[in-house]
Design a protein around this motif. Sequence first.
Motif, PDB file in Angstrom:
ATOM      1  N   VAL A  54      10.819   8.621  -1.856  1.00 16.01           N
ATOM      2  CA  VAL A  54      10.193   7.370  -1.831  1.00 16.01           C
ATOM      3  C   VAL A  54       8.951   7.302  -2.774  1.00 16.01           C
ATOM      4  O   VAL A  54       8.956   6.317  -3.474  1.00 16.01           O
ATOM      5  CB  VAL A  54       9.739   7.087  -0.404  1.00 16.01           C
TER       6      VAL A  54
ATOM      7  N   SER B  28      10.583   7.136  -6.416  1.00 14.27           N
ATOM      8  CA  SER B  28      11.293   5.849  -6.749  1.00 14.27           C
ATOM      9  C   SER B  28      10.381   4.804  -6.688  1.00 14.27           C
ATOM     10  O   SER B  28      10.374   4.078  -7.785  1.00 14.27           O
ATOM     11  CB  SER B  28      12.142   5.606  -5.353  1.00 14.27           C
ATOM     12  N   SER B  29       9.050   4.835  -6.263  1.00 14.48           N
ATOM     13  CA  SER B  29       8.160   3.790  -6.327  1.00 14.48           C
ATOM     14  C   SER B  29       7.437   4.224  -7.586  1.00 14.48           C
ATOM     15  O   SER B  29       7.230   3.118  -8.123  1.00 14.48           O
ATOM     16  CB  SER B  29       7.058   4.299  -5.045  1.00 14.48           C
TER      17      SER B  29
ATOM     18  N   ARG C 218       7.250   1.368 -10.597  1.00 14.49           N
ATOM     19  CA  ARG C 218       5.890   1.036 -11.262  1.00 14.49           C
ATOM     20  C   ARG C 218       6.020   1.280 -12.731  1.00 14.49           C
ATOM     21  O   ARG C 218       5.319   0.567 -13.517  1.00 14.49           O
ATOM     22  CB  ARG C 218       4.623   1.979 -10.609  1.00 14.49           C
TER      23      ARG C 218
ATOM     24  N   SER D 164       0.539  -3.628 -11.747  1.00 15.76           N
ATOM     25  CA  SER D 164       1.652  -2.759 -10.888  1.00 15.76           C
ATOM     26  C   SER D 164       0.754  -1.568 -10.610  1.00 15.76           C
ATOM     27  O   SER D 164       1.029  -0.898  -9.734  1.00 15.76           O
ATOM     28  CB  SER D 164       2.941  -2.508 -11.791  1.00 15.76           C
TER      29      SER D 164
ATOM     30  N   PHE E  95       0.495  -0.226  -6.797  1.00 16.55           N
ATOM     31  CA  PHE E  95       1.182   0.924  -6.312  1.00 16.55           C
ATOM     32  C   PHE E  95      -0.040   1.979  -5.639  1.00 16.55           C
ATOM     33  O   PHE E  95       0.294   2.640  -4.638  1.00 16.55           O
ATOM     34  CB  PHE E  95       1.471   1.524  -7.592  1.00 16.55           C
TER      35      PHE E  95
ATOM     36  N   GLY F 256      -0.166   2.716  -1.828  1.00 14.93           N
ATOM     37  CA  GLY F 256      -0.104   4.375  -1.545  1.00 14.93           C
ATOM     38  C   GLY F 256      -1.080   4.903  -0.950  1.00 14.93           C
ATOM     39  O   GLY F 256      -1.085   5.771  -0.468  1.00 14.93           O
TER      40      GLY F 256
END
Length: 301
Positions: free
Chosen positions: A138, A141-142, A146, A167, A171, A175
Amino acid sequence: MNKTCDSLPWSSTVSYVFLAYSALVLALGLLLNGLALWVFCRHMHRWTETRVYMSNLAAADLCLLCSLPFMLYSLQYTSDTPLCQLSQGAYLLNRYMSISLVTAIAVDRYVAVRHPLWARRFRSPRQAAAVCVALWVVVASSLVVRWHLGLQEGGFCFRSHSRHNFSTTVFSLLGFYLPLAIVVFCSLQVVTTLARRPVTDMGQAVVTSKAARMVWANLVVFVVCFLPLHVVLTVQISLSLHSCTVRQALSITSRLSDANCCLDAICYYYMAKEFQDASTLAISPSSRLHKSHDSQSLTLS
C-alpha cells in the motif's frame, strides 16, 4: 505574492550543527537498528507478532538511514535527476512505512489487551506477516501514484522547483494524520484497560505500571518526532505559504523526524521481554535468561 527561495539562508554555524546532527543520527541509527535486526534474525528462536512487526520496523528504519545521505545530497540541487528521485523516493517510502508499522503495532497491542479472547483466535505471526506485506504494498503503491502526480506538477524531488508540490503534501498528510488518530486511540485504550485491571500482588502492580509507561513512551516518541513536520505541512498547504521561513521549518522538523529511527531502536529493548532476553544472550552467550515473574510482561508483545 508569497516570496519563494531556492536556497535556505542558514548560517555556517547552523549548517555545521545540522551536519553533525545528521551524522550522529546516521551512525547511532545504523548501529542500533543493525543490532536489533541481527538479534531478531539470529538470536530469537520463536516468531511472535511483535518479532514480525519489529523486524519490519527495524528494516524500514535501516533503509531510511541508508537513503538519508543521498537524500540530503540531492537537496543541494534543483534538477530532478534519477539519483534524486530514487533517494528521496526511498526516504519517503521508509518514513511512512515506519509510521504504518508503528500503527500496526499499536493496533495489535490494543487487540491483545482489550480483546484477549478474540486475539487468541486471530492473532498469529503469519497474520502479522501478511499485514506487513500489505502495508509495504500500500505504501509503495501510494508513493508510485505520488511520483506520477509529482512529475505532472513539475517534479518529484523536494527541490525540483521552488513550490512544494500539492501531491507531496497530500501524500504526507494522509500518511500521518490517520495513523496518528489510530495510535492515540489504541494507546489510550490500552492504558485505560491496564489501569482498570485488578491488582493481586505488588509484582503485578509493578509490571502493569511499567507496561503503561512503555505505551506512553511510544506515543510520546511518535508524536514528538512526526507531528511538528506535518503541522508545518498543514500550515503550508492551508495558507499557501512557500517562503524561506516555511522551508526552514520544514527542514528542521524533517530532521527531527529522522531521530525516530534511533528512538525506535531504543524502544525495542522495552517493548518485548523476549527481545531483552535474546539481546542479553547475544552479547553474553554464557549468561542465563531470567524467566518473567508475571505473564503480563508479555501481554503487549
